[in-house]
Scaffold this motif. Structure first.
Motif, short mmCIF file in Angstrom:
data_model
loop_
_atom_site.label_atom_id
_atom_site.label_comp_id
_atom_site.label_asym_id
_atom_site.label_seq_id
_atom_site.Cartn_x
_atom_site.Cartn_y
_atom_site.Cartn_z
N VAL A 1 12.83 3.91 -6.59
CA VAL A 1 12.32 4.22 -7.93
C VAL A 1 10.81 4.02 -8.01
CG1 VAL A 1 12.36 3.54 -10.36
CG2 VAL A 1 14.49 3.75 -9.08
N ARG A 2 10.33 2.83 -7.66
CA ARG A 2 8.88 2.56 -7.75
C ARG A 2 8.12 3.41 -6.74
NH1 ARG A 2 10.78 1.20 -11.53
NH2 ARG A 2 11.01 -0.87 -12.49
N GLU A 3 8.70 3.60 -5.57
CA GLU A 3 8.01 4.39 -4.55
C GLU A 3 7.79 5.83 -5.03
OE1 GLU A 3 10.75 2.42 -4.23
OE2 GLU A 3 11.26 2.26 -2.12
N THR A 4 8.82 6.43 -5.63
CA THR A 4 8.65 7.82 -6.09
C THR A 4 7.71 7.90 -7.28
OG1 THR A 4 10.75 7.60 -7.30
CG2 THR A 4 10.82 8.72 -5.17
N GLU A 5 7.64 6.84 -8.09
CA GLU A 5 6.63 6.81 -9.16
C GLU A 5 5.23 6.84 -8.56
OE1 GLU A 5 9.13 4.27 -12.56
OE2 GLU A 5 7.41 3.37 -11.53
N ASP A 6 5.03 6.06 -7.48
CA ASP A 6 3.73 6.05 -6.81
C ASP A 6 3.43 7.39 -6.17
OD1 ASP A 6 3.79 3.39 -7.56
OD2 ASP A 6 4.21 2.63 -5.54
N ILE A 7 4.44 8.01 -5.59
CA ILE A 7 4.26 9.32 -4.95
C ILE A 7 3.89 10.37 -6.00
CG2 ILE A 7 5.49 11.18 -3.74
CD1 ILE A 7 7.13 8.84 -2.39
N THR B 1 0.28 0.05 -12.10
CA THR B 1 0.06 -0.65 -10.83
C THR B 1 -0.97 0.10 -9.99
OG1 THR B 1 2.32 -1.51 -10.80
CG2 THR B 1 1.15 -1.43 -8.70
N PRO B 2 -2.01 -0.59 -9.49
CA PRO B 2 -2.97 0.09 -8.61
C PRO B 2 -2.33 0.39 -7.26
CG PRO B 2 -3.52 -2.24 -8.84
CD PRO B 2 -2.40 -1.98 -9.78
N VAL B 3 -2.54 1.59 -6.76
CA VAL B 3 -1.96 2.06 -5.50
C VAL B 3 -3.08 2.66 -4.65
CG1 VAL B 3 -0.24 3.57 -4.45
CG2 VAL B 3 0.23 2.53 -6.67
N GLN B 4 -3.09 2.32 -3.36
CA GLN B 4 -4.16 2.79 -2.47
C GLN B 4 -3.76 4.06 -1.74
OE1 GLN B 4 -4.43 2.27 1.29
NE2 GLN B 4 -6.41 3.31 1.25
N ALA C 1 -2.61 10.00 2.84
CA ALA C 1 -1.60 9.03 3.24
C ALA C 1 -1.54 7.95 2.16
CB ALA C 1 -1.94 8.42 4.59
N LEU C 2 -0.35 7.71 1.65
CA LEU C 2 -0.16 6.81 0.52
C LEU C 2 0.44 5.48 0.95
CD1 LEU C 2 -0.09 6.40 -2.62
CD2 LEU C 2 2.26 7.29 -2.53
N ASN C 3 -0.13 4.39 0.47
CA ASN C 3 0.46 3.07 0.62
C ASN C 3 1.19 2.73 -0.68
OD1 ASN C 3 -0.16 2.27 3.31
ND2 ASN C 3 -2.29 2.06 2.70
N TYR C 4 2.44 3.14 -0.73
CA TYR C 4 3.31 2.99 -1.90
C TYR C 4 3.78 1.54 -2.02
CZ TYR C 4 6.52 3.51 2.01
OH TYR C 4 7.15 3.35 3.22
N THR D 1 -11.19 8.77 3.28
CA THR D 1 -11.76 7.83 2.32
C THR D 1 -10.64 7.12 1.58
OG1 THR D 1 -13.69 9.26 2.05
CG2 THR D 1 -13.32 7.59 0.36
N SER D 2 -10.84 5.84 1.31
CA SER D 2 -9.87 5.06 0.56
C SER D 2 -10.12 5.20 -0.93
CB SER D 2 -9.95 3.58 0.96
OG SER D 2 -9.12 2.79 0.13
N PHE D 3 -9.06 5.49 -1.68
CA PHE D 3 -9.13 5.58 -3.14
C PHE D 3 -8.05 4.68 -3.74
CE2 PHE D 3 -10.62 9.70 -1.56
CZ PHE D 3 -11.83 9.84 -2.23
N THR D 4 -8.28 4.22 -4.95
CA THR D 4 -7.27 3.47 -5.68
C THR D 4 -6.95 4.22 -6.96
OG1 THR D 4 -7.98 1.35 -4.79
CG2 THR D 4 -6.69 1.29 -6.81
N LEU D 5 -5.65 4.50 -7.17
CA LEU D 5 -5.22 5.20 -8.38
C LEU D 5 -4.18 4.35 -9.09
CD1 LEU D 5 -2.19 6.65 -7.57
CD2 LEU D 5 -3.76 7.80 -6.02
N ARG D 6 -3.77 4.77 -10.26
CA ARG D 6 -2.80 4.02 -11.05
C ARG D 6 -1.46 4.73 -11.07
NH1 ARG D 6 -4.46 -1.25 -12.31
NH2 ARG D 6 -6.74 -1.18 -12.17
N SER D 7 -0.41 3.96 -10.81
CA SER D 7 0.94 4.51 -10.87
C SER D 7 1.42 4.56 -12.31
CB SER D 7 1.87 3.66 -10.01
OG SER D 7 3.11 4.31 -9.82
N LYS D 8 2.65 4.97 -12.50
CA LYS D 8 3.21 5.19 -13.83
C LYS D 8 3.11 3.96 -14.73
CE LYS D 8 7.52 6.75 -16.04
NZ LYS D 8 8.91 7.23 -15.78
N ASP D 9 3.35 2.78 -14.16
CA ASP D 9 3.31 1.56 -14.96
C ASP D 9 1.97 0.85 -14.89
OD1 ASP D 9 3.31 0.64 -12.38
OD2 ASP D 9 5.01 -0.74 -12.62
#
Length: 650
Positions: free
Chosen positions: A466-472, A393-396, A443-446, A383-391
């Motif tokens: 930097v941004r990728e690890t925030e998303d992770i 930013t929506p991340v799928q 599976a993350l689309n960072y 299933t696809s979900f959208t979450l929020r990163s540190k700043d």
């Protein structure tokens, strides 16, 4: 863990179809097979699938000649991705090197004219990026049409072979915001360049399939999101598909054979919806289809997409469909029908020719089921979900729990390569194997992933990692909070750039992972630079914003080796000895540094290159990773001795 996970690798399936440019309705198919992927030629009208015997070079980026009598593909050394394009007859016989007098090169584009014998190659070597016209039979020496020291990819050829385009960055060196440069294919004379300014990249998709029509289907980003556009380089005219009612990318895929319609896919939070645009009426209509993925973008490759839906010779829409639990199938969408019809050719039970009539999608042994997919074990959709990163930013994120899971347990978080690629909802035996074994999967689309708009695609630039690890980090927190994973039992994995992020996460997010499983990773940008192929060196400069000599601190700051002292989780690396994207020496250097810092690390070497794979290797790798996950959960170390240095590393 149950042994039933192996059944997801046992199923023979199609990996891709690519339609030839010539007058015949031929599709070059790639089969998932052993000892590796192999080619087959599908004559759609006759309903026959013929497995090709012999060495055709790299099957994953191969194309058929216009007459369908031969295959064009790169031949390299042990999967190094550095070599020459050869023409190999489908009926057997020795191949012909199309560029015998050129130095070895990396391939960044290959296309054929629909009429005649012309072939267009986009190459990269130590002297830069080049566009070459040559003959498809090896009888015409290559003629240079364009050259640049800056990134230039994706040369495409007009149907009559008179015009060529290449995606260029001369107007904006060091930034992947391409312009489309059109030249004459006879002499390389400049015709026109299409650019939407420094902020609006343009990329070519395909020339009109009608001979004498100079128009090019391109992808633009004037709004910050992908939109189809039809450009005439001769008179400067353009038709933009605005699609104001759609939020997100609308990705152009193909022309209809009469050049009156355009096929495109709208991507909304990772979910695909196919559309068709009528150039005569200006109408954009949705195409009826079941859920799933309908194309998969590629980067730093010879084609824009790994596989993609397209038009057939009669103007029908040929939908290539996958789902996380269903392998690739082909559906025919007829405008007069309410739903698409399965037309997947039956998989041959043995090398040779499939039975006559196999193109109807019959559900025999190894054939297609009711929805056009091959016979496969029941899997688990994601299933696809959208979450929020540190700043913010929506991340799928794609995620699934194992069937009948009693509660949170171990989970594997997968990071795709690229970075300008994306995890679409396509079939993944690894994902299904984990879930069948009682291990959760995500599976993350960072940031850096494509199909989420320009800002998201470029979001990793400036300070790589930097941004990728925030998303992770945000993904791990979400997976634990939502009950998909038990705290302290999340494992991270990925290949290539995903392998880089796997190792970087182990060092920058040491408390978040129970183990790191990296395939062909970038571990040390600094020591890798001199061993990379020239195409990757150019990418390196783009990602990190400078050469190694100009800004060594950028390379150090983004390298996982800089954080080995912080790594707490065990690390496993599977590395190819002849890899020219993520070279072996820098992996050995990282593993040695981690071991000296007291880390628990294992490196397993294999003879091959960056893309080396087979069904046997996939099964072996998964079994190894499953055993390591089980060991980590039980508190058993992974390392059994010093890191070995392979012969290829001096």
């Amino acid at each position: 863990m149950s042994a039933s996970w192996q059944q997801f690798f046992d199923n023979r399936s199609f990996l891709k179809f690519r339609r030839g440019r010539g007058p015949h309705d031929l599709e070059l198919a790639v089969l998932d097979d052993d000892p590796g992927p192999r080619l087959a030629l599908w004559d759609v009208a006759a309903g026959r699938l013929r497995v090709l015997e012999g060495d055709f070079g790299d099957p994953l980026e191969a194309v058929p000649t216009a007459d369908g009598r031969a295959v064009l593909a790169l031949r390299d050394f042990h999967g190094s991705e550095v070599g020459h394009v050869w023409r190999t007859p489908v009926d057997g016989g020795s191949g012909v090197d199309l560029t015998p007098d050129l130095p070895p090169y990396v391939l960044r584009g290959i296309d054929t004219a629909a009429a005649g014998n012309r072939v267009l190659l986009t190459t990269v070597d130590d002297d830069g990026f080049r566009l070459w016209r040559t003959g498809g039979d090896g009888g015409e020496p290559p003629s240079p049409l364009f050259s640049s020291p800056h990134e230039a990819w994706n040369g495409v050829l007009s149907a009559d072979g008179r015009l060529a385009t290449v995606d260029t960055t001369d107007h904006n060196p060091g930034v992947r915001r391409f312009a489309v440069t059109c030249v004459g294919a006879d002499d390389g004379r400049p015709v026109a360049t299409l650019t939407d300014g420094p902020d609006g990249p343009v990329r070519a998709v395909r020339f009109s399939p009608v001979a004498g029509d100079p128009r090019v289907l391109v992808s633009t980003e004037r709004t910050g999101f992908a939109r189809p556009c039809v450009w005439n380089p001769v008179d400067g005219g353009r038709v933009d598909v605005a699609a104001p009612g759609l939020v997100g990318d609308l990705v152009a895929l193909d022309w209809s054979p009469d050049a009156t319609r355009v096929l495109a896919v709208h991507v909304d939070e990772g979910v695909h919806r196919v559309h068709e645009y009528d150039l005569t009426t200006g109408e954009l209509r949705a195409v009826a289809h079941p859920d799933g993925a309908y194309f998969e973008p590629d980067v730093a490759a010879a084609h824009l997409n790994i596989w993609a839906s397209h038009y057939g010779a009669t103007g029908d829409i040929r939908l290539l469909r996958q789902r996380f639990d269903l392998p690739l199938s082909v559906l025919r969408a007829d405008r007069a029908a309410a739903a698409p019809v399965p037309v997947t050719p039956a998989l041959p039970v043995a090398p040779g020719t499939a039975p006559d009539g196999a193109g109807a999608g019959g559900a025999g042994a190894g054939g297609a089921g009711a929805d056009g997919a091959g016979a496969v074990p029941a899997g688990t959709p994601l299933t696809s979900f959208t979450l929020r990163s540190k700043d913010g930013t929506p991340v799928q994120l794609w995620a699934a729990r194992p069937r009948d899971a009693a509660g949170p347990g171990p989970l594997v978080l997968c990071l795709h390569g690229g970075p300008n690629m994306v995890t679409v909802g396509s079939y993944d035996p690894d994902a299904q194997a984990w879930l069948a074994s009682g291990v959760g999967y995500a599976a993350l689309n960072y940031r850096g992933s494509v199909t989420f708009g320009r800002d998201f695609r470029e979001g990793f630039l400036g300070d790589v990692g930097v941004r990728e690890t925030e998303d992770i980090e945000a993904a791990v927190t979400w997976l634990v909070d939502e009950g998909y994973a038990a705290k302290g039992q999340v494992f991270v994995t990925g290949a290539s750039y995903g392998g880089f992020l796997t190792l970087l996460s182990a060092g920058r997010l040491p408390g978040h992972f129970a183990g790191a499983l990296a395939h062909v990773p970038m571990a040390d940008w600094t020591s890798a630079y001199e061993d990379m192929n020239p195409a990757l060196q150019a990418a390196c400069r783009t990602f990190l914003g400078a050469t190694l000599e100009e800004a060594p601190e950028h390379y150090r700051r983004s390298s996982p080796i800089s954080y080995v002292s912080a790594v707490r989780a065990p690390v496993w690396i599977s590395q190819a000895e002849h890899d020219t994207r993520t070279p072996a020496r820098q992996v050995h250097r990282y593993a040695t540094a981690l071991q000296e810092a007291g880390g628990d690390v294992v490196v397993e070497w294999y003879d091959g290159g960056h893309e080396t794979s087979s069904r046997t290797k996939s099964v072996t790798d998964h079994a190894r990773m499953a055993a390591l996950v089980r060991a980590a959960v039980d508190g058993v170390p992974w390392s059994t001795g010093p890191v070995r240095q392979p012969p290829s590393v001096s």
